[in-house]
Write a protein that holds these residues in place. Structure first.
Motif, PDB file in Angstrom:
ATOM      1  N   ARG A  58     -58.125 -14.342  10.085  1.00 34.37           N
ATOM      2  CA  ARG A  58     -58.774 -13.365   9.211  1.00 34.37           C
ATOM      3  C   ARG A  58     -59.227 -14.069   7.938  1.00 34.37           C
ATOM      4  O   ARG A  58     -58.568 -14.996   7.467  1.00 34.37           O
ATOM      5  CB  ARG A  58     -57.803 -12.262   8.808  1.00 34.37           C
ATOM      6  N   ILE A  59     -60.311 -13.581   7.374  1.00 38.50           N
ATOM      7  CA  ILE A  59     -60.730 -14.015   6.042  1.00 38.50           C
ATOM      8  C   ILE A  59     -60.811 -12.770   5.185  1.00 38.50           C
ATOM      9  O   ILE A  59     -61.536 -11.827   5.507  1.00 38.50           O
ATOM     10  CB  ILE A  59     -62.080 -14.757   6.083  1.00 38.50           C
ATOM     11  N   ARG A  60     -60.041 -12.765   4.117  1.00 38.26           N
ATOM     12  CA  ARG A  60     -60.016 -11.640   3.173  1.00 38.26           C
ATOM     13  C   ARG A  60     -60.186 -12.208   1.770  1.00 38.26           C
ATOM     14  O   ARG A  60     -59.499 -13.160   1.396  1.00 38.26           O
ATOM     15  CB  ARG A  60     -58.702 -10.853   3.255  1.00 38.26           C
ATOM     16  N   ASN A  61     -61.127 -11.623   1.030  1.00 40.82           N
ATOM     17  CA  ASN A  61     -61.402 -12.087  -0.335  1.00 40.82           C
ATOM     18  C   ASN A  61     -61.652 -13.596  -0.363  1.00 40.82           C
ATOM     19  O   ASN A  61     -61.202 -14.298  -1.266  1.00 40.82           O
ATOM     20  CB  ASN A  61     -60.256 -11.721  -1.285  1.00 40.82           C
ATOM     21  N   GLY A  62     -62.343 -14.104   0.669  1.00 35.07           N
ATOM     22  CA  GLY A  62     -62.694 -15.505   0.712  1.00 35.07           C
ATOM     23  C   GLY A  62     -61.571 -16.442   1.119  1.00 35.07           C
ATOM     24  O   GLY A  62     -61.750 -17.649   1.154  1.00 35.07           O
ATOM     25  N   LYS A  63     -60.396 -15.918   1.447  1.00 35.36           N
ATOM     26  CA  LYS A  63     -59.251 -16.760   1.812  1.00 35.36           C
ATOM     27  C   LYS A  63     -58.957 -16.635   3.303  1.00 35.36           C
ATOM     28  O   LYS A  63     -58.885 -15.544   3.847  1.00 35.36           O
ATOM     29  CB  LYS A  63     -58.023 -16.365   1.005  1.00 35.36           C
ATOM     30  N   LEU A  64     -58.759 -17.799   3.919  1.00 36.35           N
ATOM     31  CA  LEU A  64     -58.442 -17.863   5.338  1.00 36.35           C
ATOM     32  C   LEU A  64     -56.953 -17.629   5.551  1.00 36.35           C
ATOM     33  O   LEU A  64     -56.124 -18.222   4.866  1.00 36.35           O
ATOM     34  CB  LEU A  64     -58.815 -19.249   5.891  1.00 36.35           C
ATOM     35  N   ALA A  65     -56.644 -16.763   6.487  1.00 38.38           N
ATOM     36  CA  ALA A  65     -55.252 -16.528   6.882  1.00 38.38           C
ATOM     37  C   ALA A  65     -55.160 -16.696   8.392  1.00 38.38           C
ATOM     38  O   ALA A  65     -55.905 -16.070   9.142  1.00 38.38           O
ATOM     39  CB  ALA A  65     -54.804 -15.133   6.478  1.00 38.38           C
ATOM     40  N   VAL A  66     -54.273 -17.576   8.838  1.00 40.39           N
ATOM     41  CA  VAL A  66     -54.032 -17.794  10.257  1.00 40.39           C
ATOM     42  C   VAL A  66     -52.582 -17.437  10.522  1.00 40.39           C
ATOM     43  O   VAL A  66     -51.669 -17.991   9.911  1.00 40.39           O
ATOM     44  CB  VAL A  66     -54.307 -19.263  10.656  1.00 40.39           C
ATOM     45  N   VAL A  67     -52.372 -16.490  11.429  1.00 39.36           N
ATOM     46  CA  VAL A  67     -51.042 -15.993  11.736  1.00 39.36           C
ATOM     47  C   VAL A  67     -50.746 -16.262  13.203  1.00 39.36           C
ATOM     48  O   VAL A  67     -51.609 -16.053  14.058  1.00 39.36           O
ATOM     49  CB  VAL A  67     -50.944 -14.473  11.439  1.00 39.36           C
ATOM     50  N   ASP A  68     -49.551 -16.732  13.506  1.00 42.08           N
ATOM     51  CA  ASP A  68     -49.154 -16.932  14.894  1.00 42.08           C
ATOM     52  C   ASP A  68     -48.999 -15.596  15.596  1.00 42.08           C
ATOM     53  O   ASP A  68     -48.545 -14.620  15.009  1.00 42.08           O
ATOM     54  CB  ASP A  68     -47.817 -17.683  14.969  1.00 42.08           C
ATOM     55  N   GLY A  69     -49.371 -15.571  16.852  1.00 41.33           N
ATOM     56  CA  GLY A  69     -49.178 -14.387  17.674  1.00 41.33           C
ATOM     57  C   GLY A  69     -50.387 -13.477  17.686  1.00 41.33           C
ATOM     58  O   GLY A  69     -51.353 -13.694  16.969  1.00 41.33           O
ATOM     59  N   PRO A  70     -50.305 -12.451  18.498  1.00 43.52           N
ATOM     60  CA  PRO A  70     -51.429 -11.528  18.656  1.00 43.52           C
ATOM     61  C   PRO A  70     -51.567 -10.611  17.442  1.00 43.52           C
ATOM     62  O   PRO A  70     -50.639 -10.461  16.652  1.00 43.52           O
ATOM     63  CB  PRO A  70     -51.056 -10.722  19.906  1.00 43.52           C
ATOM     64  N   PHE A  71     -52.727 -10.004  17.341  1.00 43.02           N
ATOM     65  CA  PHE A  71     -53.027  -9.104  16.230  1.00 43.02           C
ATOM     66  C   PHE A  71     -52.220  -7.811  16.309  1.00 43.02           C
ATOM     67  O   PHE A  71     -51.673  -7.355  15.344  1.00 43.02           O
ATOM     68  CB  PHE A  71     -54.524  -8.790  16.214  1.00 43.02           C
ATOM     69  N   ALA A  72     -52.164  -7.217  17.486  1.00 40.99           N
ATOM     70  CA  ALA A  72     -51.565  -5.882  17.635  1.00 40.99           C
ATOM     71  C   ALA A  72     -50.090  -5.958  17.988  1.00 40.99           C
ATOM     72  O   ALA A  72     -49.653  -6.845  18.704  1.00 40.99           O
ATOM     73  CB  ALA A  72     -52.307  -5.100  18.717  1.00 40.99           C
ATOM     74  N   GLU A  73     -49.351  -5.017  17.480  1.00 39.89           N
ATOM     75  CA  GLU A  73     -47.952  -4.838  17.864  1.00 39.89           C
ATOM     76  C   GLU A  73     -47.931  -3.760  18.944  1.00 39.89           C
ATOM     77  O   GLU A  73     -48.070  -2.584  18.658  1.00 39.89           O
ATOM     78  CB  GLU A  73     -47.110  -4.400  16.655  1.00 39.89           C
ATOM     79  N   THR A  74     -47.801  -4.185  20.184  1.00 41.36           N
ATOM     80  CA  THR A  74     -47.843  -3.258  21.299  1.00 41.36           C
ATOM     81  C   THR A  74     -47.071  -3.840  22.472  1.00 41.36           C
ATOM     82  O   THR A  74     -46.854  -5.037  22.541  1.00 41.36           O
ATOM     83  CB  THR A  74     -49.312  -2.973  21.709  1.00 41.36           C
ATOM     84  N   LYS A  75     -46.645  -2.980  23.391  1.00 40.76           N
ATOM     85  CA  LYS A  75     -45.954  -3.463  24.587  1.00 40.76           C
ATOM     86  C   LYS A  75     -46.924  -4.125  25.550  1.00 40.76           C
ATOM     87  O   LYS A  75     -46.578  -5.063  26.235  1.00 40.76           O
ATOM     88  CB  LYS A  75     -45.252  -2.308  25.298  1.00 40.76           C
ATOM     89  N   GLU A  76     -48.143  -3.614  25.622  1.00 38.24           N
ATOM     90  CA  GLU A  76     -49.134  -4.158  26.545  1.00 38.24           C
ATOM     91  C   GLU A  76     -49.984  -5.188  25.808  1.00 38.24           C
ATOM     92  O   GLU A  76     -50.556  -4.905  24.768  1.00 38.24           O
ATOM     93  CB  GLU A  76     -50.023  -3.047  27.096  1.00 38.24           C
ATOM     94  N   MET A  77     -50.043  -6.389  26.371  1.00 36.06           N
ATOM     95  CA  MET A  77     -50.792  -7.477  25.756  1.00 36.06           C
ATOM     96  C   MET A  77     -51.942  -7.909  26.669  1.00 36.06           C
ATOM     97  O   MET A  77     -51.825  -7.849  27.895  1.00 36.06           O
ATOM     98  CB  MET A  77     -49.872  -8.682  25.517  1.00 36.06           C
ATOM     99  N   LEU A  78     -53.027  -8.360  26.061  1.00 39.00           N
ATOM    100  CA  LEU A  78     -54.169  -8.838  26.815  1.00 39.00           C
ATOM    101  C   LEU A  78     -53.770 -10.067  27.616  1.00 39.00           C
ATOM    102  O   LEU A  78     -53.302 -11.051  27.066  1.00 39.00           O
ATOM    103  CB  LEU A  78     -55.315  -9.171  25.852  1.00 39.00           C
ATOM    104  N   GLY A  79     -53.922  -9.972  28.924  1.00 45.64           N
ATOM    105  CA  GLY A  79     -53.506 -11.058  29.800  1.00 45.64           C
ATOM    106  C   GLY A  79     -54.661 -11.787  30.466  1.00 45.64           C
ATOM    107  O   GLY A  79     -54.505 -12.885  30.965  1.00 45.64           O
ATOM    108  N   GLY A  80     -55.847 -11.171  30.469  1.00 43.12           N
ATOM    109  CA  GLY A  80     -56.988 -11.799  31.094  1.00 43.12           C
ATOM    110  C   GLY A  80     -58.180 -10.860  31.105  1.00 43.12           C
ATOM    111  O   GLY A  80     -58.127  -9.768  30.543  1.00 43.12           O
ATOM    112  N   PHE A  81     -59.250 -11.315  31.745  1.00 44.95           N
ATOM    113  CA  PHE A  81     -60.452 -10.495  31.798  1.00 44.95           C
ATOM    114  C   PHE A  81     -61.232 -10.784  33.065  1.00 44.95           C
ATOM    115  O   PHE A  81     -61.068 -11.830  33.692  1.00 44.95           O
ATOM    116  CB  PHE A  81     -61.346 -10.738  30.573  1.00 44.95           C
ATOM    117  N   ASN A  82     -62.080  -9.844  33.416  1.00 51.32           N
ATOM    118  CA  ASN A  82     -63.027  -9.992  34.518  1.00 51.32           C
ATOM    119  C   ASN A  82     -64.369  -9.479  34.019  1.00 51.32           C
ATOM    120  O   ASN A  82     -64.458  -8.344  33.542  1.00 51.32           O
ATOM    121  CB  ASN A  82     -62.592  -9.169  35.730  1.00 51.32           C
TER     122      ASN A  82
END
Length: 124
Positions: A58-82
């Motif tokens: 994320r970039i907020r107010n011109g500052k870069l923030a890199v956080v480990d892990g996924p964005f959402a707190e949820t039981k179901e996580m994105l595992g792939g796509f078609n």
């Protein structure tokens, strides 16, 4: 028309499957993908590494923030796509229902926007 089938999985439900069931479902997925690819319906299919390996940027107010892990707190996580070709949402939903991961998670069906039309609209 192209649709993206986002495959969300619930690790707790996957861990609760009987011995060998996960591999059986994966084999079914590969066979289903081969069939869809042979029909010209499946454009691309990929699995993602575990959410624990993700980085959220994320970039907020011109500052870069890199956080480990996924964005959402949820039981179901994105595992792939078609990425598929389908006539309409009804056909895309029918195709999504053929994937066994709908039983242990969720498959989100989203139309792919025509980026050439957007490009023309914005003059790029």
């Amino acid at each position: 028309m192209q649709f993206l089938l986002l495959i969300y999985t619930d690790d707790a439900m996957l861990d609760a499957l009987p011995e060998g069931e996960f591999d059986s479902r994966m084999k079914h997925c590969f066979e289903n993908a081969d069939d869809l690819r042979g029909k010209g319906t499946l454009v691309e299919s990929q699995q993602l590494e575990a959410p624990s390996t993700a980085k959220s940027v994320r970039i907020r107010n011109g500052k870069l923030a890199v956080v480990d892990g996924p964005f959402a707190e949820t039981k179901e996580m994105l595992g792939g796509f078609n990425l598929i070709e389908a006539a309409d949402y009804d056909e895309a939903v029918r195709i999504a229902a053929t994937f066994p991961w709908a039983q242990t998670g969720c498959i989100e069906v989203r139309a792919v926007r025509d980026m050439d039309a957007v490009r023309r609209r914005v003059g790029a």
